[in-house]
Write an enzyme that holds these catalytic residues in place. Structure first.
Site, PDB file in Angstrom:
ATOM      1  N   GLU A  32       0.790  -1.226   0.000  1.00 34.46           N
ATOM      2  CA  GLU A  32       0.000   0.000   0.000  1.00 34.46           C
ATOM      3  C   GLU A  32       0.822   1.276   0.000  1.00 34.46           C
ATOM      4  O   GLU A  32       0.441   2.269   0.627  1.00 34.46           O
ATOM      5  CB  GLU A  32      -0.916  -0.022   1.221  1.00 34.46           C
ATOM      6  CG  GLU A  32      -0.206  -0.035   2.571  1.00 34.46           C
ATOM      7  CD  GLU A  32       0.129  -1.394   3.125  1.00 34.46           C
ATOM      8  OE1 GLU A  32       0.420  -1.506   4.327  1.00 34.46           O
ATOM      9  OE2 GLU A  32       0.101  -2.380   2.338  1.00 34.46           O
ATOM     10  N   HIS A  82      -8.307  -3.911  -1.090  1.00 31.73           N
ATOM     11  CA  HIS A  82      -7.539  -4.006   0.156  1.00 31.73           C
ATOM     12  C   HIS A  82      -6.508  -2.888   0.233  1.00 31.73           C
ATOM     13  O   HIS A  82      -6.411  -2.186   1.247  1.00 31.73           O
ATOM     14  CB  HIS A  82      -6.851  -5.372   0.229  1.00 31.73           C
ATOM     15  CG  HIS A  82      -6.061  -5.581   1.483  1.00 31.73           C
ATOM     16  ND1 HIS A  82      -6.603  -6.116   2.616  1.00 31.73           N
ATOM     17  CD2 HIS A  82      -4.757  -5.307   1.780  1.00 31.73           C
ATOM     18  CE1 HIS A  82      -5.680  -6.182   3.567  1.00 31.73           C
ATOM     19  NE2 HIS A  82      -4.544  -5.696   3.078  1.00 31.73           N
ATOM     20  N   GLU A  83      -5.739  -2.706  -0.835  1.00 35.20           N
ATOM     21  CA  GLU A  83      -4.678  -1.688  -0.807  1.00 35.20           C
ATOM     22  C   GLU A  83      -5.267  -0.275  -0.768  1.00 35.20           C
ATOM     23  O   GLU A  83      -4.694   0.627  -0.144  1.00 35.20           O
ATOM     24  CB  GLU A  83      -3.754  -1.852  -2.014  1.00 35.20           C
ATOM     25  CG  GLU A  83      -3.147  -3.240  -2.190  1.00 35.20           C
ATOM     26  CD  GLU A  83      -2.499  -3.802  -0.935  1.00 35.20           C
ATOM     27  OE1 GLU A  83      -2.090  -3.022  -0.052  1.00 35.20           O
ATOM     28  OE2 GLU A  83      -2.405  -5.032  -0.821  1.00 35.20           O
ATOM     29  N   HIS A 118      -6.143   0.602   2.757  1.00 40.88           N
ATOM     30  CA  HIS A 118      -4.955   0.952   3.538  1.00 40.88           C
ATOM     31  C   HIS A 118      -4.660   2.454   3.523  1.00 40.88           C
ATOM     32  O   HIS A 118      -3.948   2.947   4.405  1.00 40.88           O
ATOM     33  CB  HIS A 118      -3.729   0.212   2.997  1.00 40.88           C
ATOM     34  CG  HIS A 118      -3.409  -1.051   3.728  1.00 40.88           C
ATOM     35  ND1 HIS A 118      -3.268  -1.106   5.095  1.00 40.88           N
ATOM     36  CD2 HIS A 118      -3.171  -2.311   3.267  1.00 40.88           C
ATOM     37  CE1 HIS A 118      -2.958  -2.346   5.452  1.00 40.88           C
ATOM     38  NE2 HIS A 118      -2.916  -3.104   4.367  1.00 40.88           N
ATOM     39  N   GLU A 134      -3.858  -4.253   9.515  1.00 44.99           N
ATOM     40  CA  GLU A 134      -4.373  -5.265   8.591  1.00 44.99           C
ATOM     41  C   GLU A 134      -5.782  -5.748   8.913  1.00 44.99           C
ATOM     42  O   GLU A 134      -6.576  -5.988   8.004  1.00 44.99           O
ATOM     43  CB  GLU A 134      -3.408  -6.446   8.531  1.00 44.99           C
ATOM     44  CG  GLU A 134      -2.042  -6.092   7.951  1.00 44.99           C
ATOM     45  CD  GLU A 134      -2.100  -5.599   6.512  1.00 44.99           C
ATOM     46  OE1 GLU A 134      -3.175  -5.673   5.874  1.00 44.99           O
ATOM     47  OE2 GLU A 134      -1.058  -5.122   6.021  1.00 44.99           O
ATOM     48  N   ASP A 144       9.156  -9.946  10.212  1.00 43.02           N
ATOM     49  CA  ASP A 144       8.901 -10.800   9.055  1.00 43.02           C
ATOM     50  C   ASP A 144       8.670 -12.252   9.481  1.00 43.02           C
ATOM     51  O   ASP A 144       7.910 -12.983   8.845  1.00 43.02           O
ATOM     52  CB  ASP A 144      10.071 -10.746   8.067  1.00 43.02           C
ATOM     53  CG  ASP A 144      10.102  -9.455   7.279  1.00 43.02           C
ATOM     54  OD1 ASP A 144       9.064  -8.766   7.209  1.00 43.02           O
ATOM     55  OD2 ASP A 144      11.170  -9.109   6.740  1.00 43.02           O
ATOM     56  N   TYR A 184      -4.600 -10.197   9.991  1.00 45.58           N
ATOM     57  CA  TYR A 184      -5.596  -9.883   8.970  1.00 45.58           C
ATOM     58  C   TYR A 184      -6.964 -10.446   9.360  1.00 45.58           C
ATOM     59  O   TYR A 184      -7.944  -9.704   9.447  1.00 45.58           O
ATOM     60  CB  TYR A 184      -5.188 -10.492   7.618  1.00 45.58           C
ATOM     61  CG  TYR A 184      -3.947  -9.932   6.977  1.00 45.58           C
ATOM     62  CD1 TYR A 184      -4.025  -9.128   5.848  1.00 45.58           C
ATOM     63  CD2 TYR A 184      -2.677 -10.225   7.476  1.00 45.58           C
ATOM     64  CE1 TYR A 184      -2.895  -8.632   5.221  1.00 45.58           C
ATOM     65  CE2 TYR A 184      -1.537  -9.729   6.874  1.00 45.58           C
ATOM     66  CZ  TYR A 184      -1.647  -8.926   5.737  1.00 45.58           C
ATOM     67  OH  TYR A 184      -0.517  -8.432   5.148  1.00 45.58           O
TER      68      TYR A 184
END
Length: 628
Positions: free
Chosen positions: A289, A313-314, A317, A336, A395, A403
């Protein structure tokens, strides 16, 4: 509200913070580095004689404080990179100053992927793109690499002639030293202090960018390559390599519609432009995003607009994440979970509430429960909505939990509070209240209680500890409309339990007329049924629905999981080709993981992975290597 601790950052942002960055950079494709300098405009919150920045394998050439060279030292911290400790003259609280860092990135910078031209779609020019989330901006810029701090930035980036450069900012064209009005406008805000001057390199062109909205470091982004632009609307466009740009333009035709729908739900769009850039296949995520320039994987170009929920979705954001941001990665669900919830609201408004309902139940059953019960386990720290990440690379904790578990919590709240329109108004009020800020879960929860003071009994009935701080499946399940789901399960049951005659008599059109998500659901129900599914039965499925010629990567991924369950060896070359010609972690990680666990195929899978490492994004290669 204060500044919140971030275990992944070494910066002393409680003492001093960056509020603006000026960059003058040169992209060197031959050496696979970016070099130049960053002017960090800073403000003291407490009296101090030091600045600590986050860094990762940067070659620091010099550091200036208000024009004077300063001593500095880099201290290694393993997977989190280095802290860059800079001594400065004693500086009082409230004072502003400039810190100029001259530096060069590493050829193995974790945020950068330099792609040789032979590996691009058109093979005309080399390609560069970045991926800074979660803590990789420090490998491009010495910065306070934490979402707790937000800053604006201006940039001047030189790339070889014939290559176009884009960033997560508004483009102001090229710096050609002529009296162009846009260049002049950029120079007004972007003129550097301390006598710094611009350098022009032969054979290079300089592109100018300005990001006037304050944003966290993980949203810094750069891309450079052989790119063309196609407009979708006055504020939306798509960029891609010439051979892909028209196909991408058609695929993302509904972008402006989605953006307007998001504005109806969440308020005015505040970032100026919303452009899309289609990246090379090795991009590890579905989308990123980055403000003004969303990065998307070519794996969502299915040829039928069936995977454009990624764009919704993006777009979401732009409010939940970019505008209101998690203050550290332990509260990633605030980015998220909210975005998934809003994405599905957008899709429901455009394509019908049934689409939203179906996505909600698939998110719970297919994306959350397997991660809790199989990828991790029901007691694993990473299955908490607010996990402890001290000393952990964010990460490594990345999964669908923030999410889907986050979205499910919001869905439960909406249902228990009983007024969807009022809950949507609460979302808009939340965004307006915290716009431009970084927050933790308690900030949101306190605001929720304040806005629903008349429903305190309902809110008190929520098992907050169970949802936020306990591992495993959430304490209660949202209400789902499962009519469409029943149809998908019935078709899957014929495949798992039916006779060969019943399978042969299935009407192919029934499956082909399903939406992309429903096809995936049928296939996922087969894969997770617990019933034996022979290679012979898999071949019937594969041939009946002509899956070999499917262009939808979600469907390809789902039938690949069935093939792996069936130990169907003839499809192994197809699956290895699938996970090596694109690098989306959502597909690559599970398939490689199952191939590694298949004794007969483990050696082949490891060899193919190692052969492909030079062509993978560093994040992807790192994640897969840890599974061997």
């Amino acid at each position: 509200m204060g500044i919140h601790k971030d275990a992944a950052s070494f910066a002393n942002f409680d003492e001093v913070s960056i509020y603006h960055i000026d960059l003058d950079l040169k992209v060197n494709f031959e050496q696979k580095v970016i070099d130049g300098y960053a002017v960090l405009r800073m403000k003291c919150h407490k009296s101090t004689n030091k600045v600590i920045l986050d860094s990762r394998d940067l070659s620091i050439k010099d550091v200036h404080y208000n024009g004077d060279s300063m001593p500095y030292k880099a201290v290694d911290h393993g997977v989190l990179g280095q802290s860059l400790n800079i001594d400065i003259p004693h500086t009082e609280s409230g004072k502003e100053f400039d810190l100029v860092v001259y530096y060069c990135t590493s050829p193995t910078a974790s945020a950068l992927q330099f792609v040789d031209k032979e590996l691009t779609a058109d093979k005309n020019q080399p390609f560069l793109y970045s991926q800074c989330q979660a803590i990789h901006a420090r490998s491009i810029i010495p910065c306070m690499d934490t979402p707790a701090i937000k800053q604006t930035y201006n940039a001047r980036v030189q790339v070889p002639k014939g290559i176009t450069c884009l960033m997560s900012a508004i483009g102001y064209g090229k710096d050609n030293r002529e009296n162009d009005a846009k260049v002049k406008e950029w120079h007004v805000d972007g003129s550097y202090k301390d006598g710094l001057d611009y350098i022009f390199y032969d054979g290079y062109e300089a592109f100018l960018f300005k990001q006037p909205q304050r944003m966290p470091s993980y949203l810094f982004a750069i891309v450079a390559g052989d790119l063309e632009k196609r407009d979708i609307s006055d504020r939306c466009a798509v960029w891609a390599e010439p051979s892909m740009v028209d196909k991408a333009r058609w695929e993302f035709e509904d972008t402006e519609i989605m953006l307007k729908t998001a504005e109806e739900l969440l308020g005015k769009y505040r970032w100026g432009r919303y452009d899309l850039i289609v990246l090379p296949p090795f991009f590890p995520f579905g989308g990123m995003e980055n403000p003004c320039l969303t990065f998307v994987t070519p794996t969502i170009i299915a040829g039928d607009r069936s995977l454009t929920n990624v764009i919704a979705h993006e777009i979401a954001h732009s409010w939940t994440g970019n505008l209101v941001t998690n203050a550290n990665w332990e509260h990633f669900w605030l980015n998220e979970g909210f975005t998934v919830f809003c994405e599905r609201k957008i899709m429901g408004r455009i394509y019908g509430e049934g689409v939203r309902q179906f996505e909600n139940i698939c998110g719970w059953e297919d994306r959350m429960l397997p991660v809790i019960n199989e990828t991790f386990n029901p007691t694993h720290e990473f299955t908490k909505l607010c996990p402890c990440l001290n000393g952990i690379d964010p990460d490594d904790a990345y999964s669908t939990i923030p999410y889907e578990k986050g979205s499910a919590l919001l869905l439960v709240l909406e249902q228990k509070l009983g007024d969807s329109a009022r809950f949507e108004q609460f979302l808009r009020d939340y965004i307006d209240k915290f716009a431009g800020q970084s927050v933790v879960t308690d900030d949101w929860k306190q605001f929720l209680y304040a806005k629903y003071s008349d429903k305190k009994d309902v809110l008190d009935s929520i098992d907050w500890n169970g949802w936020l701080l306990e591992a495993g499946v959430p304490p209660n399940t949202p209400e789902f409309d499962d009519e469409t789901l029943k149809d998908c399960r019935h078709l899957a049951k014929v495949w798992t339990d039916g006779t060969n005659e019943e399978v042969e008599n299935l009407d192919t059109k029934v499956f082909n007329d399903l939406s992309s998500d429903m096809k995936v659901k049928v296939l996922d129900c087969i894969e997770t049924s617990g019933k034996a599914f022979t290679g012979e039965r898999f071949l019937k499925l594969f041939k009946k629905y002509d899956l070999e010629n499917c262009g939808n990567c979600e469907v390809i991924f789902s039938f690949s999981l069935i093939a792996l369950k069936s130990k169907y060896k003839p499809l192994v070359p197809f699956m290895i080709d699938f996970v090596t010609r694109q690098g989306r972690l959502k597909y690559v990680k599970p398939i490689f993981n199952k191939l590694f666990k298949w004794d007969e195929m483990r050696e082949l899978a490891i060899a193919k992975f190692q052969e492909n490492v030079p062509f993978m994004h560093p994040i992807t290669a790192q994640v897969i290597s840890k599974m061997i």
